[in-house]
Design a protein around this motif. Structure first.
Motif, PDB file in Angstrom:
ATOM      1  N   ASP A 123       0.815  -1.218   0.000  1.00 60.10           N
ATOM      2  CA  ASP A 123       0.000   0.000   0.000  1.00 60.10           C
ATOM      3  C   ASP A 123       0.850   1.271   0.000  1.00 60.10           C
ATOM      4  OD1 ASP A 123      -2.372  -1.523   0.187  1.00 60.10           O
ATOM      5  OD2 ASP A 123      -2.058  -1.742   2.341  1.00 60.10           O
ATOM      6  N   SER A 124       2.169   1.122   0.029  1.00 57.42           N
ATOM      7  CA  SER A 124       3.019   2.310   0.180  1.00 57.42           C
ATOM      8  C   SER A 124       3.477   2.855  -1.172  1.00 57.42           C
ATOM      9  CB  SER A 124       4.250   1.955   1.019  1.00 57.42           C
ATOM     10  OG  SER A 124       5.173   1.237   0.223  1.00 57.42           O
ATOM     11  N   ASP A 125       4.016   4.076  -1.134  1.00 53.04           N
ATOM     12  CA  ASP A 125       4.530   4.704  -2.349  1.00 53.04           C
ATOM     13  C   ASP A 125       5.765   3.996  -2.890  1.00 53.04           C
ATOM     14  OD1 ASP A 125       2.572   6.532  -2.078  1.00 53.04           O
ATOM     15  OD2 ASP A 125       3.840   8.069  -1.146  1.00 53.04           O
ATOM     16  N   LEU A 126       6.360   3.191  -2.045  1.00 53.73           N
ATOM     17  CA  LEU A 126       7.570   2.458  -2.414  1.00 53.73           C
ATOM     18  C   LEU A 126       7.379   1.736  -3.743  1.00 53.73           C
ATOM     19  CD1 LEU A 126      10.248   1.903  -0.904  1.00 53.73           C
ATOM     20  CD2 LEU A 126       9.256  -0.248  -0.167  1.00 53.73           C
ATOM     21  N   LEU A 127       6.205   1.141  -3.891  1.00 57.28           N
ATOM     22  CA  LEU A 127       5.899   0.337  -5.068  1.00 57.28           C
ATOM     23  C   LEU A 127       6.147   1.118  -6.353  1.00 57.28           C
ATOM     24  CD1 LEU A 127       4.725  -2.311  -6.116  1.00 57.28           C
ATOM     25  CD2 LEU A 127       2.450  -1.448  -5.612  1.00 57.28           C
ATOM     26  N   GLY A 128       5.529   2.289  -6.451  1.00 59.33           N
ATOM     27  CA  GLY A 128       5.704   3.084  -7.659  1.00 59.33           C
ATOM     28  C   GLY A 128       7.105   3.657  -7.795  1.00 59.33           C
ATOM     29  N   SER A 129       7.752   3.906  -6.673  1.00 59.97           N
ATOM     30  CA  SER A 129       9.031   4.619  -6.731  1.00 59.97           C
ATOM     31  C   SER A 129      10.174   3.761  -7.263  1.00 59.97           C
ATOM     32  CB  SER A 129       9.391   5.167  -5.345  1.00 59.97           C
ATOM     33  OG  SER A 129       9.733   4.098  -4.481  1.00 59.97           O
ATOM     34  N   VAL A 130      10.058   2.441  -7.162  1.00 55.53           N
ATOM     35  CA  VAL A 130      11.165   1.611  -7.641  1.00 55.53           C
ATOM     36  C   VAL A 130      11.062   1.300  -9.137  1.00 55.53           C
ATOM     37  CG1 VAL A 130      11.608   0.534  -5.407  1.00 55.53           C
ATOM     38  CG2 VAL A 130      10.018  -0.554  -6.990  1.00 55.53           C
ATOM     39  N   ILE A 131       9.907   1.594  -9.751  1.00 56.98           N
ATOM     40  CA  ILE A 131       9.714   1.279 -11.170  1.00 56.98           C
ATOM     41  C   ILE A 131      10.265   2.412 -12.035  1.00 56.98           C
ATOM     42  CG2 ILE A 131       7.962   0.878 -12.966  1.00 56.98           C
ATOM     43  CD1 ILE A 131       6.258  -0.434 -10.710  1.00 56.98           C
ATOM     44  N   ARG A 132      11.095   2.050 -13.045  1.00 53.87           N
ATOM     45  CA  ARG A 132      11.816   3.077 -13.801  1.00 53.87           C
ATOM     46  C   ARG A 132      11.101   3.563 -15.053  1.00 53.87           C
ATOM     47  NH1 ARG A 132      17.944   0.681 -13.565  1.00 53.87           N
ATOM     48  NH2 ARG A 132      16.919  -1.219 -14.260  1.00 53.87           N
ATOM     49  N   GLY A 133      10.379   2.689 -15.756  1.00 50.39           N
ATOM     50  CA  GLY A 133       9.706   3.104 -16.979  1.00 50.39           C
ATOM     51  C   GLY A 133       8.283   3.557 -16.686  1.00 50.39           C
ATOM     52  N   HIS A 134       7.423   3.539 -17.693  1.00 47.39           N
ATOM     53  CA  HIS A 134       6.030   3.880 -17.405  1.00 47.39           C
ATOM     54  C   HIS A 134       5.071   2.750 -17.784  1.00 47.39           C
ATOM     55  CE1 HIS A 134       4.887   4.793 -21.561  1.00 47.39           C
ATOM     56  NE2 HIS A 134       6.025   5.430 -21.688  1.00 47.39           N
ATOM     57  N   GLN A 135       5.647   1.609 -18.205  1.00 45.08           N
ATOM     58  CA  GLN A 135       4.804   0.448 -18.498  1.00 45.08           C
ATOM     59  C   GLN A 135       5.040  -0.633 -17.441  1.00 45.08           C
ATOM     60  OE1 GLN A 135       6.351  -0.394 -22.433  1.00 45.08           O
ATOM     61  NE2 GLN A 135       4.676   0.711 -23.421  1.00 45.08           N
ATOM     62  N   VAL A 136       3.948  -1.242 -17.004  1.00 44.05           N
ATOM     63  CA  VAL A 136       4.036  -2.286 -15.981  1.00 44.05           C
ATOM     64  C   VAL A 136       3.216  -3.490 -16.419  1.00 44.05           C
ATOM     65  CG1 VAL A 136       3.406  -2.937 -13.620  1.00 44.05           C
ATOM     66  CG2 VAL A 136       4.403  -0.690 -14.059  1.00 44.05           C
ATOM     67  N   LEU A 137       3.825  -4.657 -16.374  1.00 42.69           N
ATOM     68  CA  LEU A 137       3.068  -5.887 -16.587  1.00 42.69           C
ATOM     69  C   LEU A 137       3.012  -6.601 -15.242  1.00 42.69           C
ATOM     70  CD1 LEU A 137       1.621  -7.539 -18.766  1.00 42.69           C
ATOM     71  CD2 LEU A 137       3.699  -8.890 -18.990  1.00 42.69           C
ATOM     72  N   LEU A 138       1.838  -6.584 -14.643  1.00 46.61           N
ATOM     73  CA  LEU A 138       1.651  -7.162 -13.316  1.00 46.61           C
ATOM     74  C   LEU A 138       1.150  -8.590 -13.477  1.00 46.61           C
ATOM     75  CD1 LEU A 138       1.427  -6.906 -10.225  1.00 46.61           C
ATOM     76  CD2 LEU A 138      -0.771  -5.792 -10.546  1.00 46.61           C
ATOM     77  N   VAL A 139       1.907  -9.534 -12.933  1.00 45.27           N
ATOM     78  CA  VAL A 139       1.553 -10.943 -13.089  1.00 45.27           C
ATOM     79  C   VAL A 139       1.306 -11.551 -11.716  1.00 45.27           C
ATOM     80  CG1 VAL A 139       2.222 -13.166 -14.076  1.00 45.27           C
ATOM     81  CG2 VAL A 139       3.056 -11.037 -15.118  1.00 45.27           C
ATOM     82  N   SER A 140       0.189 -12.247 -11.598  1.00 43.06           N
ATOM     83  CA  SER A 140      -0.131 -12.891 -10.329  1.00 43.06           C
ATOM     84  C   SER A 140      -0.801 -14.237 -10.623  1.00 43.06           C
ATOM     85  CB  SER A 140      -1.049 -11.982  -9.509  1.00 43.06           C
ATOM     86  OG  SER A 140      -1.149 -12.458  -8.189  1.00 43.06           O
ATOM     87  N   ASN A 141      -1.263 -14.905  -9.582  1.00 44.00           N
ATOM     88  CA  ASN A 141      -2.024 -16.133  -9.839  1.00 44.00           C
ATOM     89  C   ASN A 141      -3.439 -15.969  -9.285  1.00 44.00           C
ATOM     90  OD1 ASN A 141      -2.107 -16.796  -7.088  1.00 44.00           O
ATOM     91  ND2 ASN A 141      -0.304 -18.094  -7.220  1.00 44.00           N
ATOM     92  N   GLU A 142      -4.282 -16.937  -9.573  1.00 42.92           N
ATOM     93  CA  GLU A 142      -5.703 -16.803  -9.249  1.00 42.92           C
ATOM     94  C   GLU A 142      -5.934 -16.551  -7.758  1.00 42.92           C
ATOM     95  OE1 GLU A 142      -6.729 -20.558 -10.884  1.00 42.92           O
ATOM     96  OE2 GLU A 142      -6.861 -19.801 -12.949  1.00 42.92           O
ATOM     97  N   THR A 143      -5.224 -17.310  -6.933  1.00 41.95           N
ATOM     98  CA  THR A 143      -5.428 -17.206  -5.489  1.00 41.95           C
ATOM     99  C   THR A 143      -4.997 -15.844  -4.950  1.00 41.95           C
ATOM    100  OG1 THR A 143      -4.898 -19.550  -5.397  1.00 41.95           O
ATOM    101  CG2 THR A 143      -4.964 -18.374  -3.304  1.00 41.95           C
ATOM    102  N   VAL A 144      -3.798 -15.436  -5.302  1.00 44.43           N
ATOM    103  CA  VAL A 144      -3.250 -14.179  -4.770  1.00 44.43           C
ATOM    104  C   VAL A 144      -4.000 -12.982  -5.343  1.00 44.43           C
ATOM    105  CG1 VAL A 144      -1.188 -12.726  -4.661  1.00 44.43           C
ATOM    106  CG2 VAL A 144      -0.980 -15.210  -4.378  1.00 44.43           C
ATOM    107  N   ALA A 145      -4.323 -13.060  -6.637  1.00 44.52           N
ATOM    108  CA  ALA A 145      -4.995 -11.928  -7.290  1.00 44.52           C
ATOM    109  C   ALA A 145      -6.309 -11.600  -6.597  1.00 44.52           C
ATOM    110  CB  ALA A 145      -5.226 -12.237  -8.766  1.00 44.52           C
ATOM    111  N   SER A 146      -7.051 -12.648  -6.216  1.00 45.40           N
ATOM    112  CA  SER A 146      -8.353 -12.392  -5.598  1.00 45.40           C
ATOM    113  C   SER A 146      -8.200 -11.656  -4.270  1.00 45.40           C
ATOM    114  CB  SER A 146      -9.105 -13.713  -5.402  1.00 45.40           C
ATOM    115  OG  SER A 146      -8.433 -14.504  -4.428  1.00 45.40           O
ATOM    116  N   LEU A 147      -7.047 -11.793  -3.630  1.00 41.46           N
ATOM    117  CA  LEU A 147      -6.831 -11.158  -2.328  1.00 41.46           C
ATOM    118  C   LEU A 147      -6.143  -9.801  -2.420  1.00 41.46           C
ATOM    119  CD1 LEU A 147      -5.566 -14.349  -0.451  1.00 41.46           C
ATOM    120  CD2 LEU A 147      -7.699 -13.120   0.055  1.00 41.46           C
ATOM    121  N   TYR A 148      -5.170  -9.660  -3.346  1.00 36.24           N
ATOM    122  CA  TYR A 148      -4.290  -8.487  -3.286  1.00 36.24           C
ATOM    123  C   TYR A 148      -4.164  -7.679  -4.569  1.00 36.24           C
ATOM    124  CZ  TYR A 148      -2.990 -10.597   1.129  1.00 36.24           C
ATOM    125  OH  TYR A 148      -3.045 -11.117   2.392  1.00 36.24           O
ATOM    126  N   LEU A 149      -4.694  -8.178  -5.682  1.00 34.21           N
ATOM    127  CA  LEU A 149      -4.458  -7.495  -6.961  1.00 34.21           C
ATOM    128  C   LEU A 149      -4.951  -6.054  -6.945  1.00 34.21           C
ATOM    129  CD1 LEU A 149      -3.329  -8.008  -9.834  1.00 34.21           C
ATOM    130  CD2 LEU A 149      -5.690  -8.365 -10.555  1.00 34.21           C
TER     131      LEU A 149
END
Lengths: 358, 358
Positions: free
Chosen positions: B23-49
């Motif tokens: 939930d923190s700004d850290l997530l966005g701050s470490v990414i260098r470009g402007h495109q993101v491909l977020l990959v998860s699985n069915e179980t985790v995605a339903s909880l945190y995606l």
């Protein structure tokens, strides 16, 4: 024999250029482990496999013969290599040997990059194109149905063995495709070399051994210098893609089987010259000179019949040299001086494609 | 929040460990470009995606949800990622984000290693096992039908974000699998840590936040130190495979779906302890201590029912840690002091397997 080095720190490796190298002890001496996976294609294997194998009797050797052609450069073909290596229980100390042209080199290099997270590999390029370009520099990979060379890795070989005698059996069309990349070095960075090529083009086509050796050495020297400066293509290495963005679009449009890579690059270089001209960089006579040398090398200088400007744009937008969707092209300030244009004007591009497509 | 560094020269990256990091700004701050491909699985995605996505609104984001489980860790699943990236025309400047356990991290890391010859990737491990082990160190890859993790690459992430609160939703069985790797660090290199684990095992199983954080930090610190010394596993890094050669054989025998990786490693560590004992290295009480801590962590300490010694040998012979076909095992001189045995005596191995298989 001449030896050049690709200077990459701990990944430095030699390019050996000479006669009958596949019959020499050199072959066995560069391999570090005792397992060898020799990969070739149907055409090359029938001509040279036995000679290479006879020099590898000291090793535990397995062989994989791939189907011939760019349309087989995919993940499915890669699995033939993985399956054989795993069936033979080869360890990560295996050396994968690529005996073939650019397609074989790219596939085997990528297999070596990813089998057990990386094994040694040795390039024995058997086409002019692979000898002067694709075997040097560590670009490996396969095509995806949605784009050429989209899946790959930088993985440097332990050595490149260029046996110039192998070219004796190379078909004329393949020679021309290789000459496209030779011409590319002149266009991108060495106008004196371009003039030399013009002066010796007939001898090159006729496979005059000493002239051919000189062209290969000079091309490899230029490639090695560029790769040493920029291994992972963050800068100057991009110049090696002169003609390739257009070329890849042509290959994709034809389904990777309708033309040779070098033929597509030939057309691509002419298109890059035309765009450079319309942008006020190259003179009309420079364009004519570019067209002329490509024509003399028996390369196509216009897009394939029926390929539209839209076909080009469609395929170029996914070209991996595009940064974040902007249209990036390698153009020329002058012959022998290429540069990276980060945002090519779409109007110019459209004009050139409209004029050239037929 | 605590931050550790994995010191790898120009590939150095931070491991951030703390509460609610997704939930923190850290997530966005470490990414260098402007495109993101977020990959998860069915179980985790339903909880945190959704929570992760809500922190990425500044980016062009595409999402791929993979089917859950080790049996999907293959080249076919990889293609779901490539196809989405190519369809979205993502450039080589995309950042691939792995939101999931070890399987997701390994697949996404390998996709990032090979998409357009290499893109950034960010690890957000969501299981204890991936937080303490697989997300750190750059080992990426997929399974081949002939062997686990046989296709892969070393590709370091740009950062690892360990959100310890995510473990609140982790099933007990997955917690135990993660504890196997925590125990591994004690067994392979730090007997004081092993004692600490024994003293706090009930709290770890009960997910006591501060105890859990300490276990994660210490495990990551050990992993980071080992990886910094030997990124590509030419030496000391092999010790991290304690229990893994046996473990991989168990997973392969069960078709990668019959047990969790950590469960197989638990059994594998017990077998490694038994082999070490028969070779006169570990005492009987050391073996009992190893069995006891694994049992308390609810890990299986015997091979799966019906798996024979021959099943083990069959699968172990293609394990990629074997150099040139010799049987290589990670064993222990004493608890907390593992070593690489290059030629394990087959007779000892056979004795132990005969005694343990049922």
């Amino acid at each position: 024999m001449k030896t050049l080095n690709v200077d990459l720190g701990e990944r430095t490796y030699p390019i050996h250029i000479g006669h009958n190298l596949i019959d020499s002890d050199l072959l066995g001496s560069v391999i570090r482990g005792h397992q060898v996976l020799l990969v070739s294609n149907e055409t090359v294997a029938s001509l040279y496999l036995d000679r290479v194998l006879s020099n590898l009797t000291a090793f535990e050797v397995a062989t994989v013969i791939l189907p011939d052609g760019e349309n087989h450069k995919n993940i499915g073909t890669l699995d033939l290599i993985f399956s054989e290596a795993l069936t033979k229980r080869f360890s990560r100390n295996v050396t994968m040997v690529a005996l073939g042209g650019g397609v074989v080199g790219d596939i085997v290099g990528f297999a070596a990059a990813t089998y057990q997270r990386g094994t040694d590999f040795l390039q024995i390029p058997t086409t002019l194109l692979s000898q002067v370009d694709s075997s040097v520099g560590g670009k490996t990979g396969v095509n995806h149905r949605l784009g050429k060379n989209m899946i790959g890795a930088f993985h440097q070989p332990i050595a490149v063995l260029i046996d110039t005698d192998i070219l004796k059996t190379l078909p004329a069309r393949e020679m021309s495709a290789g000459l496209a990349e030779v011409i590319k070095y002149g266009l991108l960075g060495d106008v004196a070399f371009l003039s030399w090529i013009e002066d010796h083009l007939d001898e090159l086509i006729a496979k005059n051994p000493s002239v051919l050796s000189k062209a290969i050495e000079h091309s490899c020297k230029m490639k090695a210098a560029i790769v040493a400066r920029d291994e992972r293509e963050h800068g100057v290495r991009a110049l090696l893609n002169l003609g390739h963005t257009f070329g890849h679009a042509i290959e994709a449009h034809l389904g990777y089987s309708g033309c040779l890579h070098g033929e597509a690059v030939g057309t691509g270089m002419v298109l890059a010259a035309r765009v450079s001209h319309v942008m006020g960089l190259l003179s009309e006579s420079d364009v004519i000179r570019t067209v002329s040398i490509c024509k003399r090398a028996n390369l196509p200088v216009r897009p394939p019949k029926g390929m539209t400007p839209n076909d080009f744009l469609e395929h170029m937008a996914v070209d991996k040299k595009n940064i974040d969707g902007r249209l990036r092209l390698i153009l020329m300030h002058s012959l022998g001086m290429a540069f990276v244009e980060e945002q090519a004007p779409m109007a110019v591009l459209d004009d050139v494609l409209q004029a050239c497509c037929h």
